[in-house]
Write an enzyme that holds these catalytic residues in place. Structure first.
Site, PDB file in Angstrom:
ATOM      1  N   LYS A   1       0.836  -1.216   0.000  1.00 60.24           N
ATOM      2  CA  LYS A   1       0.000   0.000   0.000  1.00 60.24           C
ATOM      3  C   LYS A   1       0.869   1.264   0.000  1.00 60.24           C
ATOM      4  O   LYS A   1       0.660   2.178  -0.789  1.00 60.24           O
ATOM      5  CB  LYS A   1      -0.932   0.022   1.229  1.00 60.24           C
ATOM      6  CG  LYS A   1      -1.845  -1.189   1.339  1.00 60.24           C
ATOM      7  CD  LYS A   1      -2.737  -1.126   2.552  1.00 60.24           C
ATOM      8  CE  LYS A   1      -1.995  -1.154   3.879  1.00 60.24           C
ATOM      9  NZ  LYS A   1      -1.284  -2.415   4.176  1.00 60.24           N
TER      10      LYS A   1
ATOM     11  N   ARG B   1      -9.681   0.372   8.456  1.00 60.90           N
ATOM     12  CA  ARG B   1      -9.217  -0.981   8.754  1.00 60.90           C
ATOM     13  C   ARG B   1     -10.273  -1.794   9.474  1.00 60.90           C
ATOM     14  O   ARG B   1     -10.022  -2.948   9.816  1.00 60.90           O
ATOM     15  CB  ARG B   1      -8.005  -0.889   9.669  1.00 60.90           C
ATOM     16  CG  ARG B   1      -6.689  -1.110   8.985  1.00 60.90           C
ATOM     17  CD  ARG B   1      -5.649  -0.786  10.029  1.00 60.90           C
ATOM     18  NE  ARG B   1      -4.441  -1.519   9.849  1.00 60.90           N
ATOM     19  CZ  ARG B   1      -3.367  -0.989   9.287  1.00 60.90           C
ATOM     20  NH1 ARG B   1      -3.382   0.223   8.807  1.00 60.90           N
ATOM     21  NH2 ARG B   1      -2.280  -1.701   9.207  1.00 60.90           N
TER      22      ARG B   1
ATOM     23  N   ARG C   1      11.823  -5.823   4.770  1.00 63.18           N
ATOM     24  CA  ARG C   1      11.580  -4.399   4.479  1.00 63.18           C
ATOM     25  C   ARG C   1      12.537  -3.477   5.242  1.00 63.18           C
ATOM     26  O   ARG C   1      12.813  -3.664   6.408  1.00 63.18           O
ATOM     27  CB  ARG C   1      10.152  -4.036   4.856  1.00 63.18           C
ATOM     28  CG  ARG C   1       9.925  -2.526   4.793  1.00 63.18           C
ATOM     29  CD  ARG C   1       8.499  -2.152   4.882  1.00 63.18           C
ATOM     30  NE  ARG C   1       7.861  -2.607   6.095  1.00 63.18           N
ATOM     31  CZ  ARG C   1       6.566  -2.450   6.326  1.00 63.18           C
ATOM     32  NH1 ARG C   1       5.799  -1.902   5.417  1.00 63.18           N
ATOM     33  NH2 ARG C   1       6.032  -2.869   7.445  1.00 63.18           N
TER      34      ARG C   1
ATOM     35  N   ARG D   1      11.463  -1.566  10.906  1.00 66.34           N
ATOM     36  CA  ARG D   1      10.430  -1.256  11.895  1.00 66.34           C
ATOM     37  C   ARG D   1      10.373  -2.348  12.966  1.00 66.34           C
ATOM     38  O   ARG D   1      10.460  -3.522  12.637  1.00 66.34           O
ATOM     39  CB  ARG D   1       9.060  -1.145  11.194  1.00 66.34           C
ATOM     40  CG  ARG D   1       8.835   0.231  10.619  1.00 66.34           C
ATOM     41  CD  ARG D   1       7.651   0.322   9.698  1.00 66.34           C
ATOM     42  NE  ARG D   1       6.431  -0.344  10.147  1.00 66.34           N
ATOM     43  CZ  ARG D   1       5.286  -0.318   9.454  1.00 66.34           C
ATOM     44  NH1 ARG D   1       5.217   0.338   8.311  1.00 66.34           N
ATOM     45  NH2 ARG D   1       4.219  -0.955   9.892  1.00 66.34           N
TER      46      ARG D   1
ATOM     47  N   ARG E   1       0.063  -9.066  13.246  1.00 66.85           N
ATOM     48  CA  ARG E   1      -0.574  -8.054  12.377  1.00 66.85           C
ATOM     49  C   ARG E   1      -1.355  -8.729  11.247  1.00 66.85           C
ATOM     50  O   ARG E   1      -2.430  -8.268  10.863  1.00 66.85           O
ATOM     51  CB  ARG E   1       0.487  -7.112  11.808  1.00 66.85           C
ATOM     52  CG  ARG E   1       0.997  -6.113  12.843  1.00 66.85           C
ATOM     53  CD  ARG E   1       2.311  -5.489  12.435  1.00 66.85           C
ATOM     54  NE  ARG E   1       2.247  -4.788  11.176  1.00 66.85           N
ATOM     55  CZ  ARG E   1       3.312  -4.572  10.398  1.00 66.85           C
ATOM     56  NH1 ARG E   1       4.505  -5.007  10.759  1.00 66.85           N
ATOM     57  NH2 ARG E   1       3.175  -3.912   9.280  1.00 66.85           N
TER      58      ARG E   1
END
Ligand code: AP5
Length: 223
Positions: A15, A90, A129, A162, A173
């Site tokens: 996203k 969400r 990431r 992160r 998550r």
């Protein structure tokens, strides 16, 4: 004419990557609730301290505070042209809150590109990431590496991993996504606003599919 686009997809679906590529094409700002919460965390505000307790566990921040934060963001002048919503809504309650907010200004969601990616690929993307501390650009060790390790191609900022991308939190998550966010796919499909996109194609192919879905929705709205 203002254009509001909701980017839907699991954690790591792409996203943020796609929003950053589309803002220039569409001339509307990216509004990422994850980035807004991280800015509050960094500034150590009351909202940041509250959000931290949820984000560290991979849980969703309560709807009421999240909707209020988006309402405040929409009041800024750059959102007069619309927004590319990344990570919001969400939950069904957030989606209803968004409809009410937009109806109050005579607007509605133009289209909801849903970036479909399997859970195994989501986990692999989160674990590889790296994010820029300065401009939030995203990289991946294998699929989208920076030109120089640890340095952002766009702004030369420092890249970091992160804390909520650790394997346990990333898995939580993804579970939370299936429990609380995935029902939005059918909710938006029922309203005729969903555009399904294969998110396991290369980044450029996903961008092309997204752009064509958004342009088709804009031209439908103008007719
Ligand atoms: P948030 O920051 O929104 O995280 P997220 O939704 O979990 O999404 P991500 O940012 O992790 O992933 P992404 O889809 O943007 O993927 P990306 O482009 O980086 O939220 C964090 C937390 O804040 C939440 O857990 C919650 O606590 C709280 N929160 C936020 N919004 C909330 C809300 N509305 N309500 C309540 N709480 C909220 O890509 C991932 C990786 O894959 C990158 O390395 C990228 O380079 C790579 N990649 C991308 N596309 C491709 C591709 N096509 N092929 C190969 N690699 C790709």
């Amino acid at each position: 004419m203002a254009v509001f686009v909701v980017l839907l997809g699991g954690p790591g679906a792409g996203k943020g990557t796609q929003a950053k590529l589309l803002v220039d094409e569409l001339g509307i700002p990216q509004v990422s609730t994850g980035d807004l919460f991280r800015q509050h965390l960094q500034a150590d505000t009351d909202l940041g301290r509250l959000a931290r307790t949820y984000m560290e566990r991979g849980e969703l921040v309560p709807d009421r505070v999240t909707i209020e934060m988006v309402r405040e963001r929409f009041a800024q002048s750059d959102c007069a042209s619309g927004a590319l919503l990344d990570g919001f809504p969400r939950t069904i309650a957030q989606a209803e809150g968004l409809e009410i907010m937009l109806a109050a200004i005579g607007q509605r969601v133009a289209v909801v590109p849903f970036i479909r990616v399997s859970p195994a690929v989501l986990l692999e993307r989160l674990s590889g990431r790296w994010t820029c501390r300065q401009c939030s650009s995203m990289y991946h060790v294998l699929h989208n590496p920076p030109l120089a390790p640890g340095v952002c191609d766009r702004c030369a900022g420092e890249l970091y991993q992160r804390t909520d991308d650790s394997p346990e939190t990333a898995k939580r998550r993804i579970d939370v996504y299936w429990e609380q966010t995935a029902p939005l796919v059918e909710w938006y499909r029922g309203k005729g606003q969903l555009a399904e996109i294969d998110g396991e194609q290369p980044i450029e192919a996903v961008s092309r599919a997204m752009l064509s879905a958004v342009c088709a929705a804009i031209s439908r709205g103008e007719r």
